[in-house]
Motif scaffolding. Structure first.
Motif, PDB file in Angstrom:
ATOM      1  N   ARG A 138       0.828  -1.221   0.000  1.00  0.00           N
ATOM      2  CA  ARG A 138       0.000   0.000   0.000  1.00  0.00           C
ATOM      3  C   ARG A 138       0.858   1.265   0.000  1.00  0.00           C
ATOM      4  NH1 ARG A 138      -4.179  -0.459   4.731  1.00  0.00           N
ATOM      5  NH2 ARG A 138      -5.023   1.386   3.648  1.00  0.00           N
ATOM      6  N   HIS A 140       1.653   3.258  -2.410  1.00  0.00           N
ATOM      7  CA  HIS A 140       1.006   4.332  -3.170  1.00  0.00           C
ATOM      8  C   HIS A 140      -0.330   3.806  -3.679  1.00  0.00           C
ATOM      9  CE1 HIS A 140       5.385   5.028  -3.436  1.00  0.00           C
ATOM     10  NE2 HIS A 140       5.043   6.273  -3.202  1.00  0.00           N
ATOM     11  N   GLN A 146      -7.114  11.020  -6.233  1.00  0.00           N
ATOM     12  CA  GLN A 146      -6.491  10.973  -4.918  1.00  0.00           C
ATOM     13  C   GLN A 146      -5.400   9.907  -4.875  1.00  0.00           C
ATOM     14  OE1 GLN A 146      -8.428   8.857  -1.734  1.00  0.00           O
ATOM     15  NE2 GLN A 146      -8.115  10.561  -0.314  1.00  0.00           N
ATOM     16  N   VAL A 147      -4.299  10.246  -4.205  1.00  0.00           N
ATOM     17  CA  VAL A 147      -3.242   9.274  -3.949  1.00  0.00           C
ATOM     18  C   VAL A 147      -2.913   9.316  -2.463  1.00  0.00           C
ATOM     19  CG1 VAL A 147      -0.860   8.575  -4.398  1.00  0.00           C
ATOM     20  CG2 VAL A 147      -2.276   9.476  -6.263  1.00  0.00           C
ATOM     21  N   VAL A 148      -2.816   8.133  -1.858  1.00  0.00           N
ATOM     22  CA  VAL A 148      -2.445   8.008  -0.453  1.00  0.00           C
ATOM     23  C   VAL A 148      -1.191   7.159  -0.364  1.00  0.00           C
ATOM     24  CG1 VAL A 148      -3.187   7.344   1.856  1.00  0.00           C
ATOM     25  CG2 VAL A 148      -4.893   8.074   0.166  1.00  0.00           C
ATOM     26  N   ALA A 149      -0.193   7.666   0.352  1.00  0.00           N
ATOM     27  CA  ALA A 149       1.035   6.904   0.577  1.00  0.00           C
ATOM     28  C   ALA A 149       1.016   6.371   2.004  1.00  0.00           C
ATOM     29  CB  ALA A 149       2.255   7.793   0.361  1.00  0.00           C
ATOM     30  N   HIS A 150       1.198   5.061   2.162  1.00  0.00           N
ATOM     31  CA  HIS A 150       1.261   4.429   3.476  1.00  0.00           C
ATOM     32  C   HIS A 150       2.691   3.972   3.716  1.00  0.00           C
ATOM     33  CE1 HIS A 150      -2.921   3.870   2.049  1.00  0.00           C
ATOM     34  NE2 HIS A 150      -3.256   4.034   3.320  1.00  0.00           N
ATOM     35  N   THR A 216      -3.621  18.642   1.318  1.00  0.00           N
ATOM     36  CA  THR A 216      -2.975  17.392   1.685  1.00  0.00           C
ATOM     37  C   THR A 216      -3.242  17.081   3.153  1.00  0.00           C
ATOM     38  OG1 THR A 216      -0.913  18.566   2.142  1.00  0.00           O
ATOM     39  CG2 THR A 216      -1.185  17.629  -0.059  1.00  0.00           C
ATOM     40  N   SER A 229       0.479   7.752   7.169  1.00  0.00           N
ATOM     41  CA  SER A 229       0.163   8.058   5.773  1.00  0.00           C
ATOM     42  C   SER A 229       0.192   9.545   5.506  1.00  0.00           C
ATOM     43  CB  SER A 229      -1.220   7.508   5.409  1.00  0.00           C
ATOM     44  OG  SER A 229      -2.239   8.179   6.132  1.00  0.00           O
ATOM     45  N   GLU A 231      -1.324  12.110   2.082  1.00  0.00           N
ATOM     46  CA  GLU A 231      -2.169  11.982   0.892  1.00  0.00           C
ATOM     47  C   GLU A 231      -2.474  13.339   0.272  1.00  0.00           C
ATOM     48  OE1 GLU A 231      -6.646  11.554   2.260  1.00  0.00           O
ATOM     49  OE2 GLU A 231      -5.315  10.375   3.592  1.00  0.00           O
ATOM     50  N   PHE A 237       1.527  13.824  -7.496  1.00  0.00           N
ATOM     51  CA  PHE A 237       1.888  13.282  -6.190  1.00  0.00           C
ATOM     52  C   PHE A 237       3.408  13.126  -6.153  1.00  0.00           C
ATOM     53  CE2 PHE A 237       2.235  10.216  -2.715  1.00  0.00           C
ATOM     54  CZ  PHE A 237       1.365  10.782  -1.790  1.00  0.00           C
TER      55      PHE A 237
END
Length: 837
Positions: A138, A140, A146-150, A216, A229, A231, A237
């Motif tokens: 997870r 990216h 929308q993009v979420v980085a974990h 963000t 995270s 995002e 991104f």
């Protein structure tokens, strides 16, 4: 609506199946498989199974730009508003090792691995220690735009940064948004606030700068103990991974990317007085005269937005100012500088200017109508919002703001640049269309673009002169254009209950410095709340002042016509405030030196203990103290009625700066007596602190004597400090035109050896000025030798009388009460050796 009705008729089993499929689809977006790569110089682009791209650009051996684009286009609407130096060092052609399960890239400092199936980014240091990692598959996750980085969250990982935020310094366990917001009287936990600086640092030796101007969000373990995270709802991104051996190294590289802070003019480091209704000529002259009469040092008087005839025509308000040029001339003769407020709008009631700007197309548009957006404004009626992203606006605005500068004003504070009343709940503002993009993209950089125009137009029309510009709303990289203050703090409901908001300003100030704002101030007294009982407010005023004078820029300010001049709060409060302000002026040589350090490195002047003592487990938990530079530790009293302050001293030895002789062993907490006239201040053993006599304004005496306070180290060890000086007004510092004086004191078996080394690079301090070296010792010297010649002991005078004398004769005296040896000589800008036996 049709979809909702259809769903209601489906059997429960089908709903569950549909939900499972949707969840699978969502999960699939997170499970990207990496198939191939392409190299172009310092950049590697990895190609994913779905067509997405993950691009790594190596700005240096320790800084990696990461760009994830689920569309694979790798395009952005606007170039970065923050990053000005994409390449920090040449790394050459990047080589990728194609292993069966991963791609690997090595730099001089890092090992970067990208697992192929599923794609997972991991970054190690050169000793193979994992620093930073995607959380499972997870790393990216895309959902539409929308993009979420974990990222993996370690059990002991701590986070600092995000610029000017309320709450605790350590961000772990909290969530934050980036959306510049006008939040008067904000609470100690409120978020978002005025500035958006999406840069943070981890205790695992890395920092992340998310270079995205949309709203963000950052969630530091609020959703899981296993990951955190960050995002963005839209836009490119892009984030920068920054590795460093400590917090200082990380922050310096962030500044390398986003640009060095500009240096304020020297007088900006003096004290400043303001008020919401400082808008009258007679008032300005009366307040200035009262400060001089009471001998309270001050350099700056502000004029708030009511100084203008209209928003924002930069004309003096008729009836309030009869002879503004004469007023400014008189104030300048008395050592005052005047700073004016400006707002980024034109009132519709200001028919001539509004029509001119509207016909030129200089206002932000309403995307629904194509006409100028009709912006409600807190004062002046509805306004047009000036679109500073239009190139032609700059010259127009620059000509307007130059008018009061030509009259004799000295600079501006750019206020309401969110723009005001554009908070999260004000969703209609999202229909604002700027030349550079829609408001959801431009909102957080609106004030940033404005400040850029103000600064560049100032320098165009006032060549080789430093700007004074202090701002409220900003984005990462603001340090290139402006300084900062923390907005409308304080308790509006009950000003006497503002202790919590006041105390939190310490964390806000430290955090601001971490966001690249070294030149910063709180509003001393807090902006919010009516002051109806001045005696009851005196204690809070005193303690706020005692903290405020350690802000690099110190301004006392309050809303409306609530006067907050020191004498308003009674004789005792005035006396204590005056003493605090005088201390700020005495420390000017020390503070100005750290101002240059801030320019060169981006390191804050106001520093959290965690930054200087990251290995001290107790120090990293301290949030109500700070370091002022590296030598001084300040523990302001922040609680009502508190007269004994619990102070934690890091490892080492610390000397009470108030008496300059009491020594405390570090690594412990102590109870320090702090009546209303006392600020707990400590100096690290083995330090040198340059000071000057009290003056009524900075450089009132350009040839002021230097008072060098030396706290010697142990035998065979040194104390050293390099004093920085320049003309304090021009931009020549950008060409490295300055003077430096290095003081080095070595403790020997027989005494103390001090060497002075001068380096004048195009600037020479006043020749022959007095030089007074204050040695804080445990015993009296028997002899003082300067350049091989013994000098006489001076008797029959006090230390104060010695410093005040203009006699050219060198000599020394011993102050038994203070355990101080004062050596008097002259600064002839040559090498000098002083030996105390």
């Amino acid at each position: 609506m049709m979809m909702k009705h259809t769903l209601r008729k489906l059997p429960v089993l089908w709903l569950l199946l549909l939900a499972a499929c949707m969840a699978f689809a969502q999960e699939k977006k997170a499970t990207e498989n990496c198939l191939d790569y392409a190299v172009a110089g310092d950049t590697v682009t990895f190609i994913c199974e779905s067509g997405a791209r993950l691009q790594l650009q190596f700005s240096s051996s320790t800084v990696v730009r990461v760009w994830f684009d689920p569309t694979g286009k790798l395009q952005r609407r606007n170039p970065s508003f923050a990053v000005v130096h994409e390449v920090l060092e040449e790394v050459g052609e990047i080589h990728v090792n194609d292993e069966p399960a991963s791609f690997e890239i090595y730099t001089a400092q890092l090992r970067v691995r990208l697992n192929k199936n599923p794609m997972q980014l991991l970054i190690y240091d050169k000793w193979q220690r994992l620093i930073f990692s995607d959380y499972k598959d997870r790393g990216h996750v895309a959902n539409g735009t929308q993009v979420v980085a974990h990222k993996v969250l370690r059990g002991d990982e701590q986070f600092y940064g995000l610029g000017e935020k309320s709450g605790p310094l350590n961000r772990r366990g909290r969530a934050y948004k980036m959306w510049n917001s006008d939040k008067p009287c904000y609470s100690t936990q409120e978020d978002p606030l005025y500035k958006s600086i999406p840069f943070f640092m981890s205790s695992y030796n890395y920092g992340i700068f998310l270079d995205n101007t949309y709203k963000t969000e950052f969630k530091f373990g609020t959703e899981s103990d296993e990951y955190y995270s960050f995002e963005a709802p839209d836009g490119a991104f892009i984030y920068y991974f920054i590795y460093g051996k400590d917090y200082k190294a990380i922050q310096q590289q962030y500044i390398g990317l986003t640009g060095k802070p500009i240096m304020p003019p020297k007088w900006a480091f003096g004290f400043a007085q303001s008020r919401g209704l400082y808008t009258k000529e007679d008032q300005a002259l009366e307040v200035a005269a009262e400060f001089r009469k009471r001998r309270i040092p001050i350099d700056i008087i502000y004029q708030d937005i009511g100084w203008t005839q209209w928003l924002q025509d930069f004309e003096w308000r008729q009836g309030n100012y009869t002879d503004p040029k004469g007023m400014l001339r008189q104030l300048r003769a008395d050592g005052f500088k005047v700073i004016l407020s400006q707002d980024p709008v034109v009132s519709q009631a200001n028919e001539k200017q509004w029509k001119d700007a509207n016909e030129r197309g200089f206002f932000v548009k309403d995307s629904r109508t194509g006409k100028a957006y009709d912006m409600p404004w807190p004062w002046g009626g509805n306004c047009g919002v000036v679109d500073f992203s239009i190139p032609e606006v700059a010259n127009w605005w620059g000509a307007l703001q130059q008018k009061p500068l030509d009259d004799g004003a000295h600079g501006f504070w750019t206020d309401m640049g969110e723009p005001a009343w554009s908070n999260e709940e004000d969703t209609d503002r999202l229909f604002m269309q700027h030349h550079a993009g829609m408001h959801d993209e431009i909102h957080n950089v609106y004030g940033h673009i404005w400040d850029k125009v103000v600064k560049e137009e100032f320098e165009k029309r006032n060549p080789n002169k430093r700007i004074f510009q202090m701002t409220r709303a900003a984005y990462a990289g603001l340090q290139r254009y402006t300084f900062g203050w923390s907005g409308d703090s304080g308790n509006g409901a009950d000003v006497l209950e503002g202790w919590g908001q006041f105390a939190n300003q310490v964390q806000v100030g430290i955090s601001a410095g971490l966001g690249g704002i070294p030149f910063w101030t709180t509003d001393i007294t807090g902006y919010c709340g009516d002051i109806t009982d001045y005696p009851a407010m005196a204690e809070l005023f005193t303690r706020w002042m005692q903290f405020g004078i350690f802000n690099p820029l110190s301004r006392s300010h309050h809303e409306g016509d609530n006067a907050v001049e020191p004498w308003r709060f009674g004789e005792v409060a005035e006396k204590n405030a005056k003493a605090a302000i005088e201390l700020k002026y005495q420390l000017f040589p020390y503070l100005y030196t750290y101002g240059r350090t801030a320019h060169d490195t981006g390191l804050p002047i106001l520093r959290g203990l965690f930054m200087e003592y990251p290995q001290d487990e107790q120090a990293v938990q301290v949030e109500d103290q700070f370091l002022f530079g590296e030598e001084l530790l300040v523990a302001p009293v922040l609680k009502k009625g508190e007269r004994v302050k619990r102070v934690y001293l890091p490892d080492g030895e610390w000397i009470d700066f108030n008496d300059k002789k009491t020594v405390y062993l570090g690594g412990q907490q102590l109870a320090y007596r702090a009546p209303l006239n006392t600020i707990p201040i400590f100096v690290r053993k083995g330090s040198i602190v340059p000071m000057m006599p009290v003056m009524q304004y900075i450089h009132e005496d350009p040839a002021y004597p230097l008072l060098i306070h030396i706290f010697p180290n142990y035998e065979d060890e040194q104390a050293t400090f390099t004093l920085y000086e320049d003309d304090g007004e021009s931009l020549d510092y950008l060409k490295d035109v300055y003077a430096k004086t290095t003081f080095t004191c070595t403790t020997t078996a027989t005494g103390w050896e001090t060497e002075l080394a001068c380096s004048d690079r195009g600037y020479t301090p006043p020749s022959g000025r007095g030089l007074f070296l204050h040695y804080h010792l445990e015993r009296r010297p028997t002899q003082v030798i300067i350049d091989g010649k013994p000098v006489n002991e001076l008797t029959g005078m006090t230390a104060q009388e010695l410093v005040a004398t203009t006699s050219p004769v060198a000599g020394w005296l011993w102050d038994e009460a203070q355990q101080t040896c004062i050596v008097k000589t002259k600064d002839q800008r040559n090498a000098l050796k002083i030996h105390l036996q």
